[in-house]
Design a protein around this motif. Structure first.
Motif, mmCIF file in Angstrom:
data_model
loop_
_atom_site.group_PDB
_atom_site.id
_atom_site.type_symbol
_atom_site.label_atom_id
_atom_site.label_comp_id
_atom_site.label_asym_id
_atom_site.label_seq_id
_atom_site.Cartn_x
_atom_site.Cartn_y
_atom_site.Cartn_z
ATOM 1 N N ASP A 85 -17.891 9.062 19.412
ATOM 2 C CA ASP A 85 -18.380 9.222 18.052
ATOM 3 C C ASP A 85 -19.402 8.146 17.702
ATOM 4 O O ASP A 85 -19.067 6.968 17.583
ATOM 5 C CB ASP A 85 -17.191 9.165 17.079
ATOM 6 C CG ASP A 85 -17.597 9.490 15.656
ATOM 7 O OD1 ASP A 85 -18.614 10.189 15.481
ATOM 8 O OD2 ASP A 85 -16.894 9.066 14.732
ATOM 9 N N ARG B 196 -29.295 16.768 18.104
ATOM 10 C CA ARG B 196 -28.691 15.638 17.401
ATOM 11 C C ARG B 196 -29.366 14.310 17.790
ATOM 12 O O ARG B 196 -28.726 13.348 18.188
ATOM 13 C CB ARG B 196 -27.181 15.581 17.642
ATOM 14 C CG ARG B 196 -26.432 16.753 17.040
ATOM 15 C CD ARG B 196 -24.940 16.515 16.992
ATOM 16 N NE ARG B 196 -24.259 17.661 16.397
ATOM 17 C CZ ARG B 196 -22.945 17.734 16.191
ATOM 18 N NH1 ARG B 196 -22.178 16.699 16.533
ATOM 19 N NH2 ARG B 196 -22.403 18.806 15.650
ATOM 20 N N ASP C 121 -23.825 11.564 16.697
ATOM 21 C CA ASP C 121 -22.792 12.595 16.614
ATOM 22 C C ASP C 121 -22.607 13.034 15.170
ATOM 23 O O ASP C 121 -22.408 14.203 14.888
ATOM 24 C CB ASP C 121 -21.470 12.074 17.188
ATOM 25 C CG ASP C 121 -21.569 11.814 18.690
ATOM 26 O OD1 ASP C 121 -21.706 12.800 19.433
ATOM 27 O OD2 ASP C 121 -21.539 10.643 19.101
#
Length: 431
Positions: A11, A97, A110
């Motif tokens: 993450d 992303r 993320d």
């Protein structure tokens, strides 16, 4: 859309913007057990986050530059946060992303938070792009205004709200040879917070300090000299005001372009749901750049509520989401304390209570409906403001204590005690 799942091992949270909202979010996240594994903050300014609310006392010379810094760069590193300063994000690639900065860096995320803030709303008039037209939003603007104050001459501030008045007062205090005027389109200063009486008292106080206050005054155009520098402002009524500098403080425009260009749903700002999630579930928006339902933001209190909600979401904690709530405005404008909430102008069904002490300069006005407080304006002595607001939120019927309301909680309690101690006569005794 899952908004409360636990953080995964890969993450990476990226926050675009390094203002007060972004910094508060980081401060909360680093103390969460389930904080994002990696946090990167990208700021367009070359300095760490600072308290923009204190730009006015900085301009006035009442505070030092370093006192505004919230945390130095070492603090970020010590807490495992990567800080990228002096870089502006140019594009967001939602499919992959990633984002690209003007420094040539590609950063993968993320989850992404847009906290890009806002900028001064520029009047759509001829000459607005002339040299000598400034905003009042950051350290760079303060430096420009300090130079204006030192040069002297005449400065014109567009906007009679909090920011405009603080800019004008700061310029006045800094510039011994500078004359300062304030242009307010409305008929009263701070018309969103103050009623006519309080606004009039504030105007009198500022005029005594030799600020020139012009209400019912709308800018039509700016004129420039042969060098492209502003030299005059022309109003809708034809008046021409010579000036050397113009400071724009007439509202803010959300910095929503980055989200709009990335294909996120936008209106006046980047649209979010009650979890501060945009139309892309991996992207959130916060503060002045976001819009929830029909609301956009410029005050600290609702933005701090948003920060709390988003910190919980990003840390995997269950959360009921953001809700609009009534807010009270507590301000100190040029040394004058103000407290206000609810409507500024009474409706026919309002019961209006007023108190004014000309000697002390104190003024308060309450608006009640069916015995319940709906609005208040306090000027000078604001000690009772919080209590009034608490009664308004609770919907307390204060009808029995109406005669004591203007004097605050202590007098209401005295009246309560007197009423409780009064013997109640039976019908036959009363007869």
């Amino acid at each position: 859309m899952e908004t409360t799942s636990r953080c995964s091992s890969d993450d990476h949270l990226v926050i675009i913007g390094n203002g007060m909202a972004s910094h508060r979010l980081v401060e909360i996240l680093i103390n969460q057990p389930q904080r994002p594994r990696a946090i990167t903050v990208i700021g367009a300014e070359s300095v760490p986050a600072y308290n923009r609310i204190l730009l006015s006392p900085l301009l006035a010379g009442d505070m030092q530059h370093d006192a505004l810094t919230l945390r130095d760069a070492d603090w970020y590193a010590d807490n495992g946060v990567t800080l990228c300063l002096g870089e502006r994000v140019e594009t967001i690639d939602r499919e992959n992303r990633t984002l690209e900065t003007d420094g040539g860096h590609t950063i993968r995320y993320d989850r992404l938070v847009l906290a890009t803030g806002s900028r001064p709303t520029l009047p759509q008039v001829p000459g607005i792009d002339l040299n000598g037209v400034h905003g009042f939003r950051d350290f760079h603007d303060v430096a420009e205004l300090e130079a204006i104050a030192q040069r002297g001459g005449h400065a014109l501030v567009i906007g009679g709200g909090l920011l405009g008045l603080e800019a004008a007062e700061g310029l006045r205090k800094r510039g011994n040879r500078l004359s300062v005027s304030v242009l307010q389109r409305s008929g009263r200063l701070m018309n969103r917070q103050l009623d006519a009486t309080a606004a009039g008292l504030l105007k009198q106080a500022l005029v005594k300090r030799e600020l020139n206050i012009l209400t019912h005054a709308q800018l039509a155009k700016l004129e420039g000299d042969a060098n492209g520098h502003v030299c005059a402002a022309v109003l809708n009524d034809g008046r021409r005001l010579p000036t050397d500098s113009v400071i724009i403080a007439a509202g803010i425009t959300p910095n929503a372009e980055l989200g709009r260009e990335a294909g996120l749903n936008t209106d006046r700002a980047v649209m979010v749901d009650r979890y501060l999630t945009t139309s892309d579930p991996a992207i959130f928006a916060l503060g002045e750049c976001c819009q929830f339902e029909q609301h956009t933001y410029g005050l600290v209190e609702p933005i701090w509520h948003q920060v709390d909600v988003l910190a919980a979401i990003l840390s995997g904690e269950a959360n009921d989401g953001y809700r609009e709530a009534p807010t009270a405005t507590k301000l100190k404008v040029s040394g004058v304390a103000l407290y206000a909430f609810g409507p500024t102008d009474p409706e026919p069904e309002h019961d209006e209570l007023r108190y004014q002490d000309p000697q002390s300069g104190d003024y308060r006005r309450l608006l009640l409906r069916d015995g319940r407080i709906e609005g208040a304006v306090l000027y000078g002595d604001t000690r009772h403001g919080t209590w009034y607001f608490e009664q308004a939120l609770a919907g307390t019927d204060l009808t029995p204590y109406r005669q004591a309301l203007l004097f605050g909680a202590a007098d209401v309690e005295v009246l309560k005690d007197q009423q409780n101690d009064t013997p109640h006569l039976s019908t036959s005794e009363a007869a």
